[in-house]
Design an enzyme around this catalytic site. Structure first.
Site, PDB file in Angstrom:
ATOM      1  CE1 TYR A 154      59.129   9.880  29.539  1.00 40.37           C
ATOM      2  CE2 TYR A 154      57.433  11.230  29.837  1.00 40.37           C
ATOM      3  CZ  TYR A 154      58.622  11.029  30.069  1.00 40.37           C
ATOM      4  OH  TYR A 154      59.486  12.034  30.593  1.00 40.37           O
ATOM      5  CE  LYS A 161      59.788  14.030  33.383  1.00 41.13           C
ATOM      6  NZ  LYS A 161      60.780  14.815  34.323  1.00 41.13           N
TER       7      LYS A 161
END
Length: 255
Positions: A154, A161
């Site tokens: 990720y 995020k």
């Protein structure tokens, strides 16, 4: 949930395919009495085709959340369809391929800056662009993926995020005096177009389907969409700065 959003006017971003969480939000919102306006970026014809699958027609506004000019004109464009907004859904995220799939140590600042602009700063930008249309009781809801941990593959999207989660708390702080809430929904992994662009994403899929206490469907966007609708309804009038996990309970487990 029938009638949960009767009379509400919502702006929903991020409808790309009918597998998008945003599409499920828009569909359920209409089913529950809301008027929905969509935004699209790039291939608007694709968004228009997907929008025809909604229960009712929904106008579509072109919006590049990195364009100051388009953001400045958003309120006027929305007013052509509704006279105000009660809720805004931020379902936007993008990172160049160099920022994903194990490239954390090698990604350039230019690519990282793009990821942060589109995925993080745009939450504040969208909220401010919609603010002239909102009144006390309004709600901004974004979508995140639990950023309290470092996830394999990720990489910089995880950092983006984490920034999004912090930005939501600061929006809650600064918009609270206007009576407007800011909350996020942290969904588990879903087979959306965004997920397909992440090399190695199947690692998430296997972990969630094997370990989530409630089980986890990789193709059911409705639980996350329902959480978004609840946060935009009148049933959470005193909740802001919150992250609601809709992940089958996976976030509660140890490593």
């Amino acid at each position: 949930m029938s009638g949960l959003l009767v009379g509400k006017r919502l702006l929903v971003t991020g409808v790309i395919t009918d597998a998008s969480i945003a599409f499920s939000v828009a569909k359920l919102a209409q089913d529950n009495g809301a008027q929905v306006v969509l935004t699209g970026y790039g291939r608007l014809s694709l968004v228009e085709r997907i929008a025809r699958r909604l229960p009712q027609p929904a106008p579509i506004i072109e919006l590049d959340v990195t364009s100051p000019e388009q953001l400045a004109g958003l309120a006027d464009q929305v007013r052509e369809h509704v006279d105000g907004l009660d809720g805004v859904v931020h379902s936007i995220g993008f990172a160049p391929q160099s920022c994903l799939g194990g490239g954390f140590l090698d990604a350039s600042w230019e690519d990282v800056a793009t990821a942060l602009h589109v995925s993080t700063y745009s939450y504040k930008s969208l909220a401010m662009a919609a603010l002239p249309l909102m009144s006390p009781g309004g709600s901004v809801v974004g979508l995140t993926f639990d950023a309290t941990k470092a996830w394999p593959v990720y990489d910089w999207m995880g950092v983006a995020k984490a920034g999004l989660e912090s930005a939501s708390r600061y929006l809650a702080l600064h918009l609270g005096k206007k009576g407007i809430r800011s909350n996020l929904v942290a969904a588990g992994p879903l087979r959306t177009m965004a997920a397909k662009s992440i090399p190695g994403f199947e690692q998430f899929e296997q972990a969630w389907t094997e370990r989530a206490p409630l089980g986890w469907s990789l193709t059911d966007q409705e639980p996350a969409a329902r959480a978004c609708l609840a946060l935009m309804s009148d049933w959470f009038p005193a909740t802001t700065g919150e992250i609601v996990h809709v992940d089958g309970g996976y976030h509660a487990l140890g490593a």
